[in-house]
Design an enzyme around this catalytic site. Structure first.
Site, mmCIF file in Angstrom:
data_model
loop_
_atom_site.group_PDB
_atom_site.id
_atom_site.type_symbol
_atom_site.label_atom_id
_atom_site.label_comp_id
_atom_site.label_asym_id
_atom_site.label_seq_id
_atom_site.Cartn_x
_atom_site.Cartn_y
_atom_site.Cartn_z
ATOM 1 N N SER A 161 0.679 -1.019 0.019
ATOM 2 C CA SER A 161 -0.002 0.082 -0.053
ATOM 3 C C SER A 161 0.738 1.287 0.049
ATOM 4 C CB SER A 161 -0.825 -0.041 1.280
ATOM 5 O OG SER A 161 -1.363 1.096 1.387
ATOM 6 N N TYR A 183 -1.577 -0.619 10.567
ATOM 7 C CA TYR A 183 -1.559 -0.910 9.201
ATOM 8 C C TYR A 183 -0.304 -0.219 8.276
ATOM 9 C CZ TYR A 183 -3.577 -1.180 4.483
ATOM 10 O OH TYR A 183 -3.776 -1.361 3.122
#
Length: 288
Positions: A161, A183
């Site tokens: 990501s 995350y």
């Protein structure tokens, strides 16, 4: 010496390949699976048993509509080594060779900085986002290296990501006052693990690359889209839009085709240039 065949049909030919995509029934996994299936790959998609089996089968049926090769599914949960081992064992019952592994399964968790939970916030996020990549790749290496060579290597794609390279944990994809504190570091770990695996498997003729998406429509981004609206996200995109199936499928097809046989250990950002936006929230929001 004659000029080699560098036609599109040769450079991007993936017909007859066998692919396994974890988390392949929704979001980016479904986009990639669709791209493979429409171009002649036999595709297995894996998804958690906690997900609706009806929705899972619906996703498979949708991919099959334009597929030019078989599309199958395996119910599995990669949140533990045991779950990864079970998926690997089931796949090996069905196939003796794997050309393409896409480690796409991922999860996020939003919470307050002052009391961010340990089990759901940290342990589960790292188990799915990082540990599963290692266990799935290691467990399927024997199939990936089988009959591979430097011109036709086995392929591993890890879905990371843009959050892995951005420091902002409080953004439009999390509720007000919450942050996705685990995350970002989990996806940074995916990048480094990709490099480690590329070094390990390169001599065995397997390429390992990471895709770092920005904002794409998915379950993770649905909350943010609903909370602030798609227009706000698009306002932070130099291209004026978020990512699409065509964008993701195109990059994934490149990374598994003869055109990229000499590409390994790469971390490829696909965010429409949003990482260069000066404002932090939506431009640095996690993908998936």
């Amino acid at each position: 010496m004659s000029t080699p065949d560098v036609s599109i049909n040769t450079l991007y030919n993936v017909k007859g390949k066998i692919a396994l995509v974890t988390g392949g029934s929704t979001g980016i996994g479904k986009m990639i699976a669709s791209g493979f299936a429409q171009n002649g790959c036999k595709v297995y998609i894996a998804s958690r048993k906690e997900d609706s089996l009806k929705e899972f089968r619906k996703a498979v049926a949708e991919i099959r509509q334009k597929a030019t090769a078989p599309v199958e599914y395996i119910v599995a949960n990669v949140a533990s080594k045991a779950g990864c081992d079970a998926l690997i064992a089931e796949f090996k019952k069905r196939e003796s060779k794997l050309h393409i592994l896409v480690n796409n399964s991922g999860v996020s968790w939003g919470g307050r900085y002052e009391d961010f939970p340990e089990e759901k916030g940290w342990d589960n996020v790292f188990a799915i986002n990082v540990k599963s990549i290692f266990y799935m790749t290691a467990g399927l290496t024997d199939l990936l290296v089988k009959d591979s060579d430097s011109y036709d290597p086995g392929r591993v794609i890890n879905i990371s990501s843009t959050a892995s390279i951005g420091p902002h944990s409080e953004h439009d994809l999390s509720a007000p006052g919450n942050g996705t504190w685990s995350y970002q570091p989990s996806k940074a770990a995916v990048n480094h693990l990709t490099s480690q695996l590329a070094v390990k498997l390169g001599p065995r003729h397997v390429t390992v690359n990471a895709i770092l998406p920005g904002v794409f429509p998915s379950r993770m981004t649905a909350f943010g889209f609903k909370q602030v609206g798609e227009e706000k996200f698009n306002s932070h995109q130099p291209t004026g839009r978020f990512g699409t199936t065509q964008d993701m499928a195109g990059l994934a097809l490149f990374l598994v085709s003869p055109a990229s046989a000499h590409v390994t250990g790469a971390h490829i950002v696909i965010d429409g240039g949003a990482r260069y936006e000066s404002r932090a929230p939506a431009s640095s929001s996690p993908k998936l």
